[in-house]
Design a protein around this motif. Structure first.
Motif, short mmCIF file in Angstrom:
data_model
loop_
_atom_site.label_atom_id
_atom_site.label_comp_id
_atom_site.label_asym_id
_atom_site.label_seq_id
_atom_site.Cartn_x
_atom_site.Cartn_y
_atom_site.Cartn_z
N LEU A 101 0.85 -1.22 0.10
CA LEU A 101 -0.05 0.01 0.01
C LEU A 101 0.92 1.19 0.06
O LEU A 101 0.38 2.32 -0.65
N ALA A 102 2.04 1.34 0.53
CA ALA A 102 2.83 2.45 0.48
C ALA A 102 3.36 2.75 -0.67
O ALA A 102 3.71 3.81 -1.02
N ASP A 103 3.29 1.91 -1.55
CA ASP A 103 3.81 2.29 -3.04
C ASP A 103 2.81 2.72 -3.96
O ASP A 103 2.84 3.21 -5.12
N TYR A 121 0.91 -1.42 21.09
CA TYR A 121 1.50 -0.27 20.72
C TYR A 121 2.68 -0.67 19.52
O TYR A 121 2.81 -0.24 18.65
N ASP A 122 3.29 -1.83 19.91
CA ASP A 122 4.38 -2.21 18.88
C ASP A 122 3.80 -2.47 17.55
O ASP A 122 4.20 -2.14 16.34
N ALA A 123 2.73 -3.33 17.49
CA ALA A 123 2.10 -3.80 16.18
C ALA A 123 1.37 -2.39 15.40
O ALA A 123 1.79 -2.52 14.30
N VAL A 124 0.89 -1.67 16.04
CA VAL A 124 0.46 -0.33 15.46
C VAL A 124 1.40 0.54 15.05
O VAL A 124 1.45 1.10 13.84
N LYS A 125 2.44 0.76 15.97
CA LYS A 125 3.53 1.73 15.40
C LYS A 125 4.07 0.99 14.14
O LYS A 125 4.76 1.84 13.35
N GLU A 126 4.47 -0.15 14.14
CA GLU A 126 5.29 -0.61 13.15
C GLU A 126 4.58 -0.44 11.60
O GLU A 126 5.29 -0.12 10.86
N LEU A 127 3.33 -0.72 11.74
CA LEU A 127 2.50 -0.26 10.58
C LEU A 127 2.55 1.22 10.20
O LEU A 127 2.68 1.78 9.09
N GLU A 129 4.62 3.35 10.65
CA GLU A 129 5.99 3.83 10.29
C GLU A 129 6.20 3.38 8.85
O GLU A 129 7.12 3.91 8.09
N ILE A 130 5.59 2.47 8.24
CA ILE A 130 5.57 2.05 7.05
C ILE A 130 4.79 2.72 6.15
O ILE A 130 5.27 3.15 4.98
N ALA A 173 1.07 5.33 19.18
CA ALA A 173 1.59 4.55 18.42
C ALA A 173 1.82 5.42 16.87
O ALA A 173 2.58 4.68 15.90
N GLY A 174 1.10 6.56 16.67
CA GLY A 174 1.19 7.17 15.49
C GLY A 174 0.05 6.97 14.53
O GLY A 174 0.08 7.40 13.21
N ALA A 175 -1.08 6.28 14.85
CA ALA A 175 -2.19 6.20 14.13
C ALA A 175 -3.36 7.07 14.57
O ALA A 175 -3.08 7.60 15.68
#
Length: 324
Positions: A101-103, A121-127, A129-130, A173-175
């Motif tokens: 999706l990032a592309d 937190y880690d699961a949401v943050k990882e996505l 950041e992508i 987490a940034g979302a």
């Protein structure tokens, strides 16, 4: 193949949403016989478990529906469960989907769904950041801010405090957070259903970026269907949905207020007097949702309005109604 496109609101502007129902095994609570009373979505989960690679390929196939077309686009992914459930989607599968999706430059918004207790937190943050440049939302099914209604009328298995923790984790987490609220759970009158939705909006507003008002419809094999068949439950009036949407947008003009009246104008869906105009109201609600322009739902013809007003003013329960 279960994916489709529809006019929708994309990161605050009119656009097109691509809806993708991923072929996972579905909600874990359904598998332990603790499904929400109104929900039959997990019954649509495939009988044969798809491999994680096949699920990624499925997303690639679905994205062909928007390739080469004019955006902006939103991609809303449903699993009949929780996108963040490792039993449905492995972390590496989630990463691969988001990297794809990032592309897509014209994909401006990505929405996933999760139950509160599965938001980590880690699961949401990882996505997050992508896809740092996209509007990324985690949709959480609060349904109601009243814990008693959540327990008795929905069998949610979550409390309002669980939702608050999940929403705060998502933001940290940034979302962003999309909050689902259910209009008129069982055992509530039309008036109480309206007031419960408004109360939920007020209480959840500090933790919410987008509200989605889910207008109850009758899904097969559910407790809601059994009560509906006995004429002990009626789906909400479309006028109730209009009341809540207009109130919410005026009360919180900076919040995105969405609603998709599934089955509008049918006996199993939200309806007024089951005339052709019910479908006109349903389309008007979708237009408001896409544009956030209240004029689409503030200037509707008042067909059946007096009957709805009488029912609401007198707090009539569904079994007391002579006509539906």
């Amino acid at each position: 193949m279960t994916y489709w496109t529809s006019e929708d609101n994309v990161a605050g502007k009119p656009g097109t949403a691509l809806f993708i129902i991923l072929p996972t095994i579905g909600c874990y609570r359904f598998r332990i016989n603790q499904a929400c009373y109104m929900c039959a979505y997990p019954t649509a989960a495939p009988r044969v478990r798809w491999s994680q690679d096949a699920i990624v390929d499925y997303v690639k196939e679905a994205l062909k529906k928007i390739e080469g077309k004019n955006g902006p686009f939103a991609v809303r992914m449903f699993t009949s469960g929780s996108f963040l459930d490792n039993g449905e989607l492995k972390p590496e599968t989630r990463r691969k989907i988001f990297e794809i999706l990032a592309d897509f430059d014209d994909v401006r918004e990505i929405v996933i769904e999760s139950r509160s207790e599965l938001v980590r937190y880690d699961a949401v943050k990882e996505l997050a950041e992508i896809v740092p440049d996209k509007h990324f939302e985690v949709a959480i099914g609060l349904e109601t801010a009243n814990d008693d209604i959540a327990d008795v009328s929905i069998n949610k298995g979550n409390t309002f405090e669980d939702f608050v923790k999940a929403a705060e984790t998502t933001h940290e987490a940034g979302a962003k957070v999309k909050t689902y609220l259910l209009l008129k759970p069982i055992f509530l009158s039309e008036r109480d259903g309206i007031e419960d939705a408004k109360e939920g909006i007020i209480k959840a507003e500090p933790y919410t970026d987008t509200f989605s008002i889910n207008i109850t419809d009758i899904q097969k094999g559910t407790l809601y269907e059994r009560l509906w068949e006995k004429r002990e439950y009626r789906p909400p009036w479309l006028w109730s949905a209009v009341e809540v949407l207009v109130w919410a947008k005026k009360r919180f003009p900076n919040k995105r207020i969405l609603s998709d009246p599934v089955g509008a104008g049918s006996k199993r869906g939200p309806h007024n007097c089951l005339t052709d105009y019910d479908r006109t109201i349903g389309r008007a609600i979708k237009k408001f949702s896409a544009t956030q322009d209240l004029s689409h739902i503030e200037n509707l013809k008042p067909e059946c309005l007096e009957r709805w007003e009488y029912i609401v003013e007198n707090g009539l329960l569904d079994w007391q109604l002579l006509t539906w």
